[in-house]
Design a protein around this motif. Structure first.
Motif, PDB file in Angstrom:
ATOM      1  N   GLU A   1      93.838  27.200  83.024  1.00 25.55           N
ATOM      2  CA  GLU A   1      94.597  28.262  83.836  1.00 25.55           C
ATOM      3  C   GLU A   1      93.781  28.823  84.824  1.00 25.55           C
ATOM      4  OE1 GLU A   1      97.175  30.591  80.571  1.00 25.55           O
ATOM      5  OE2 GLU A   1      94.876  30.421  79.705  1.00 25.55           O
ATOM      6  N   VAL A   2      94.323  29.014  85.988  1.00 23.29           N
ATOM      7  CA  VAL A   2      93.671  29.392  87.250  1.00 23.29           C
ATOM      8  C   VAL A   2      94.590  30.567  87.715  1.00 23.29           C
ATOM      9  CG1 VAL A   2      92.959  29.015  89.502  1.00 23.29           C
ATOM     10  CG2 VAL A   2      92.710  27.389  87.890  1.00 23.29           C
ATOM     11  N   ILE A   3      94.097  31.826  87.775  1.00 24.33           N
ATOM     12  CA  ILE A   3      94.547  33.079  88.511  1.00 24.33           C
ATOM     13  C   ILE A   3      93.725  33.528  89.688  1.00 24.33           C
ATOM     14  CG2 ILE A   3      95.071  35.734  87.821  1.00 24.33           C
ATOM     15  CD1 ILE A   3      94.714  34.972  84.786  1.00 24.33           C
ATOM     16  N   THR A   4      94.819  33.662  90.764  1.00 27.84           N
ATOM     17  CA  THR A   4      94.080  33.966  91.929  1.00 27.84           C
ATOM     18  C   THR A   4      94.727  35.169  92.554  1.00 27.84           C
ATOM     19  OG1 THR A   4      94.174  31.573  92.373  1.00 27.84           O
ATOM     20  CG2 THR A   4      93.699  33.068  94.203  1.00 27.84           C
ATOM     21  N   VAL A   5      94.172  35.937  93.320  1.00 34.64           N
ATOM     22  CA  VAL A   5      94.551  37.178  93.873  1.00 34.64           C
ATOM     23  C   VAL A   5      94.013  37.350  95.210  1.00 34.64           C
ATOM     24  CG1 VAL A   5      92.911  38.682  92.713  1.00 34.64           C
ATOM     25  CG2 VAL A   5      95.017  39.458  93.672  1.00 34.64           C
TER      26      VAL A   5
ATOM     27  N   VAL B   1      85.487  34.966  97.404  1.00 40.70           N
ATOM     28  CA  VAL B   1      85.292  34.753  99.146  1.00 40.70           C
ATOM     29  C   VAL B   1      85.770  35.986  99.624  1.00 40.70           C
ATOM     30  CG1 VAL B   1      85.535  33.476 100.905  1.00 40.70           C
ATOM     31  CG2 VAL B   1      85.352  32.260  98.748  1.00 40.70           C
ATOM     32  N   SER B   2      85.053  36.741 100.349  1.00 40.55           N
ATOM     33  CA  SER B   2      85.399  37.660 101.148  1.00 40.55           C
ATOM     34  C   SER B   2      85.130  37.404 102.686  1.00 40.55           C
ATOM     35  CB  SER B   2      84.748  38.823 100.932  1.00 40.55           C
ATOM     36  OG  SER B   2      85.121  39.295  99.681  1.00 40.55           O
ATOM     37  N   ALA B   3      85.937  37.861 103.692  1.00 39.85           N
ATOM     38  CA  ALA B   3      86.014  37.669 105.138  1.00 39.85           C
ATOM     39  C   ALA B   3      85.688  38.971 106.013  1.00 39.85           C
ATOM     40  CB  ALA B   3      87.158  36.903 105.668  1.00 39.85           C
ATOM     41  N   TYR B   4      84.802  39.239 106.698  1.00 31.87           N
ATOM     42  CA  TYR B   4      84.376  40.268 107.570  1.00 31.87           C
ATOM     43  C   TYR B   4      84.678  39.864 108.927  1.00 31.87           C
ATOM     44  CZ  TYR B   4      82.412  41.966 103.360  1.00 31.87           C
ATOM     45  OH  TYR B   4      82.495  42.564 102.010  1.00 31.87           O
TER      46      TYR B   4
ATOM     47  N   MET C   1      76.745  46.309 112.635  1.00 30.83           N
ATOM     48  CA  MET C   1      76.495  47.104 111.316  1.00 30.83           C
ATOM     49  C   MET C   1      77.431  48.285 111.335  1.00 30.83           C
ATOM     50  SD  MET C   1      73.482  45.852 110.165  1.00 30.83           S
ATOM     51  CE  MET C   1      73.108  46.606 109.108  1.00 30.83           C
ATOM     52  N   ARG C   2      78.869  47.886 111.537  1.00 28.56           N
ATOM     53  CA  ARG C   2      79.850  48.931 111.439  1.00 28.56           C
ATOM     54  C   ARG C   2      80.392  48.677 109.947  1.00 28.56           C
ATOM     55  NH1 ARG C   2      84.053  47.809 115.403  1.00 28.56           N
ATOM     56  NH2 ARG C   2      83.043  46.114 116.165  1.00 28.56           N
ATOM     57  N   ARG C   3      80.359  49.795 109.237  1.00 28.34           N
ATOM     58  CA  ARG C   3      80.803  49.646 107.824  1.00 28.34           C
ATOM     59  C   ARG C   3      82.228  49.684 107.570  1.00 28.34           C
ATOM     60  NH1 ARG C   3      76.522  50.667 104.280  1.00 28.34           N
ATOM     61  NH2 ARG C   3      77.945  51.002 102.461  1.00 28.34           N
ATOM     62  N   LYS C   4      82.749  48.359 107.601  1.00 29.82           N
ATOM     63  CA  LYS C   4      84.301  48.116 107.406  1.00 29.82           C
ATOM     64  C   LYS C   4      84.521  47.228 106.307  1.00 29.82           C
ATOM     65  CE  LYS C   4      86.967  48.018 111.252  1.00 29.82           C
ATOM     66  NZ  LYS C   4      87.328  47.589 112.241  1.00 29.82           N
ATOM     67  N   PRO C   5      85.864  47.560 105.630  1.00 27.71           N
ATOM     68  CA  PRO C   5      86.110  46.790 104.573  1.00 27.71           C
ATOM     69  C   PRO C   5      86.383  45.362 104.918  1.00 27.71           C
ATOM     70  CG  PRO C   5      87.903  48.207 105.253  1.00 27.71           C
ATOM     71  CD  PRO C   5      86.701  48.605 106.033  1.00 27.71           C
ATOM     72  N   PRO C   6      86.285  44.257 103.956  1.00 24.25           N
ATOM     73  CA  PRO C   6      86.534  42.950 104.298  1.00 24.25           C
ATOM     74  C   PRO C   6      88.036  42.982 104.993  1.00 24.25           C
ATOM     75  CG  PRO C   6      86.539  43.165 101.934  1.00 24.25           C
ATOM     76  CD  PRO C   6      86.139  44.598 102.556  1.00 24.25           C
ATOM     77  N   LEU C   7      88.229  41.883 105.993  1.00 27.73           N
ATOM     78  CA  LEU C   7      89.362  41.579 106.351  1.00 27.73           C
ATOM     79  C   LEU C   7      90.257  41.219 105.243  1.00 27.73           C
ATOM     80  CD1 LEU C   7      88.456  39.774 109.377  1.00 27.73           C
ATOM     81  CD2 LEU C   7      89.442  41.780 109.496  1.00 27.73           C
ATOM     82  N   TRP C   8      89.729  40.359 104.436  1.00 24.62           N
ATOM     83  CA  TRP C   8      90.592  39.811 103.127  1.00 24.62           C
ATOM     84  C   TRP C   8      89.588  39.501 102.049  1.00 24.62           C
ATOM     85  CZ3 TRP C   8      89.277  34.723 102.005  1.00 24.62           C
ATOM     86  CH2 TRP C   8      88.809  34.014 102.960  1.00 24.62           C
ATOM     87  N   THR C   9      90.107  39.551 100.685  1.00 26.39           N
ATOM     88  CA  THR C   9      89.112  38.987  99.796  1.00 26.39           C
ATOM     89  C   THR C   9      90.125  38.102  98.826  1.00 26.39           C
ATOM     90  OG1 THR C   9      87.395  40.886  99.807  1.00 26.39           O
ATOM     91  CG2 THR C   9      87.668  39.620  97.717  1.00 26.39           C
ATOM     92  N   THR C  10      89.481  37.010  98.536  1.00 29.03           N
ATOM     93  CA  THR C  10      90.225  36.139  97.378  1.00 29.03           C
ATOM     94  C   THR C  10      89.121  35.930  96.231  1.00 29.03           C
ATOM     95  OG1 THR C  10      91.410  34.993  99.063  1.00 29.03           O
ATOM     96  CG2 THR C  10      91.217  33.813  97.059  1.00 29.03           C
ATOM     97  N   ARG C  11      90.293  36.364  94.983  1.00 27.30           N
ATOM     98  CA  ARG C  11      89.168  36.205  94.028  1.00 27.30           C
ATOM     99  C   ARG C  11      90.108  35.252  92.787  1.00 27.30           C
ATOM    100  NH1 ARG C  11      89.963  41.752  94.507  1.00 27.30           N
ATOM    101  NH2 ARG C  11      91.496  41.692  92.938  1.00 27.30           N
ATOM    102  N   ILE C  12      89.306  34.331  92.566  1.00 32.48           N
ATOM    103  CA  ILE C  12      89.717  33.234  91.670  1.00 32.48           C
ATOM    104  C   ILE C  12      89.226  33.147  90.420  1.00 32.48           C
ATOM    105  CG2 ILE C  12      90.163  30.808  91.690  1.00 32.48           C
ATOM    106  CD1 ILE C  12      89.304  30.660  94.652  1.00 32.48           C
ATOM    107  N   ALA C  13      89.972  33.019  89.249  1.00 36.32           N
ATOM    108  CA  ALA C  13      89.243  33.145  87.829  1.00 36.32           C
ATOM    109  C   ALA C  13      89.923  32.032  87.097  1.00 36.32           C
ATOM    110  CB  ALA C  13      89.449  34.514  87.307  1.00 36.32           C
ATOM    111  N   ALA C  14      89.413  31.644  86.247  1.00 42.30           N
ATOM    112  CA  ALA C  14      89.712  30.605  85.071  1.00 42.30           C
ATOM    113  C   ALA C  14      89.063  31.046  83.602  1.00 42.30           C
ATOM    114  CB  ALA C  14      89.672  29.281  85.531  1.00 42.30           C
ATOM    115  N   PRO C  15      89.818  31.151  82.521  1.00 38.00           N
ATOM    116  CA  PRO C  15      89.462  31.230  81.415  1.00 38.00           C
ATOM    117  C   PRO C  15      88.561  30.231  81.019  1.00 38.00           C
ATOM    118  CG  PRO C  15      91.678  31.765  81.110  1.00 38.00           C
ATOM    119  CD  PRO C  15      91.359  31.260  82.561  1.00 38.00           C
ATOM    120  N   SER C  16      87.344  30.537  80.253  1.00 36.20           N
ATOM    121  CA  SER C  16      86.121  29.404  80.321  1.00 36.20           C
ATOM    122  C   SER C  16      85.993  28.733  79.371  1.00 36.20           C
ATOM    123  CB  SER C  16      84.913  30.329  80.579  1.00 36.20           C
ATOM    124  OG  SER C  16      84.437  31.181  79.463  1.00 36.20           O
TER     125      SER C  16
END
Length: 284
Positions: A33-37, A188-191, A199-214
């Motif tokens: 099972e793969v869960i992605t957000v 994976v995060s994109a800045y 060195m300007r502190r800004k949030p990532p443009l996008w972040t993808t999190r991928i998870a799978a029960p191990s």
């Protein structure tokens, strides 16, 4: 008298095994099972996702392997070079290409990490009582629970719904249930590269999190499937967690030699800065 083997007794007495899918373990088969957000920032400016026709070029920093939850002794980590090539290969398929002397100028800084997000369990003095999972909220947040109503207020004891009066959706109930398990994860995060260099502190443009029960899998074996399934969401907002059961038909056969899109990935060293020694604090 019927003899019960010690291994059989341990199997039923171990709360960690029983809570993580005993029946699947007995059957010796479990679907992956793969869960992605993916979350796209509204503060850093909109940037459309890359494609093969309109690629985005990047420089990368690797945070390496991380245990984001509980740690399990004796875990075998996959080789870092293999992981970096798998991630780079899937990024290339989605139109994200490493910047080289033969490419366009980079506009993104990509940061990635991988590892485990295991359930942390507290065992009280009474061995007859099941252990208490102390990081269930952390796992739900990682899996994108806030997108289906499981926000911070849900886990706050002062604002949580009363027992018996909770009306969770089908997706929310499933996510709460699976959050009791241990996971392999990739992030994976994109800045914006210019902002990062200044060195300007800004949030990532996008972040993808991928998870799978191990349970029942090794990270090296399932990482290609995790990336093949979850990588399709790189840079693309997911209104809710994308949950896919990957049976044998879905399990990809990844061959790095077929990456005609970026042939220099075959042998050239990947332009990835190693930032794995940087200490990263766990978020509650």
């Amino acid at each position: 008298m019927r003899r019960v083997t010690p291994a059989f007794v341990l199997l039923f007495l171990s709360p960690a095994i029983c809570g993580a899918g005993l029946w699947d373990l007995i059957r010796s088969h479990r679907e992956l099972e793969v869960i992605t957000v993916t979350e796209v920032s509204t503060e850093s400016g909109f940037r459309p996702a890359a494609s093969r026709d309109q690629p985005h070029y990047y420089v990368a920093a690797s945070l390496g392997y991380r245990d984001l939850g509980g740690q399990i002794a004796g875990f075998k980590q996959p080789p870092t070079e293999l992981v970096l090539r798998l991630i780079s290969a899937e990024l290339a398929k989605q139109g994200y290409l490493p910047s080289t002397s033969r490419s366009g100028p980079p506009t993104l800084l990509l940061c990635y990490t991988w590892g485990t997000l295991n359930a942390e369990r507290f065992y009280g003095p009474d061995p007859s009582r099941p252990p208490l999972q102390v990081n269930r909220g952390q796992i739900v947040r990682f899996l994108g629970g806030h997108k289906i109503g499981l926000d911070q207020a849900f886990f706050n004891p002062l604002t949580a719904p009363m027992v018996g009066l909770t009306a969770n959706s089908y997706d929310a109930r499933n996510l709460l249930e699976v959050a009791e398990e241990d996971f392999y994860v990739i992030v994976v995060s994109a800045y914006d590269l210019d902002a990062a260099l200044e060195m300007r502190r800004k949030p990532p443009l996008w972040t993808t999190r991928i998870a799978a029960p191990s349970l029942g899998f090794s990270l090296a074996d399932v990482m290609p499937a995790m990336l093949a399934i979850g990588g399709q969401q790189f840079g693309r907002e997911t209104p809710r967690p994308v949950w896919i059961n990957a049976d044998d038909k879905f399990t990809p056969n990844v061959k790095l030699g077929e990456l005609q899109l970026v042939e220099y990935l075959k042998s050239d060293p990947l332009p990835v800065t190693d930032a794995s020694e940087t200490k990263v604090e766990k978020k509650p």
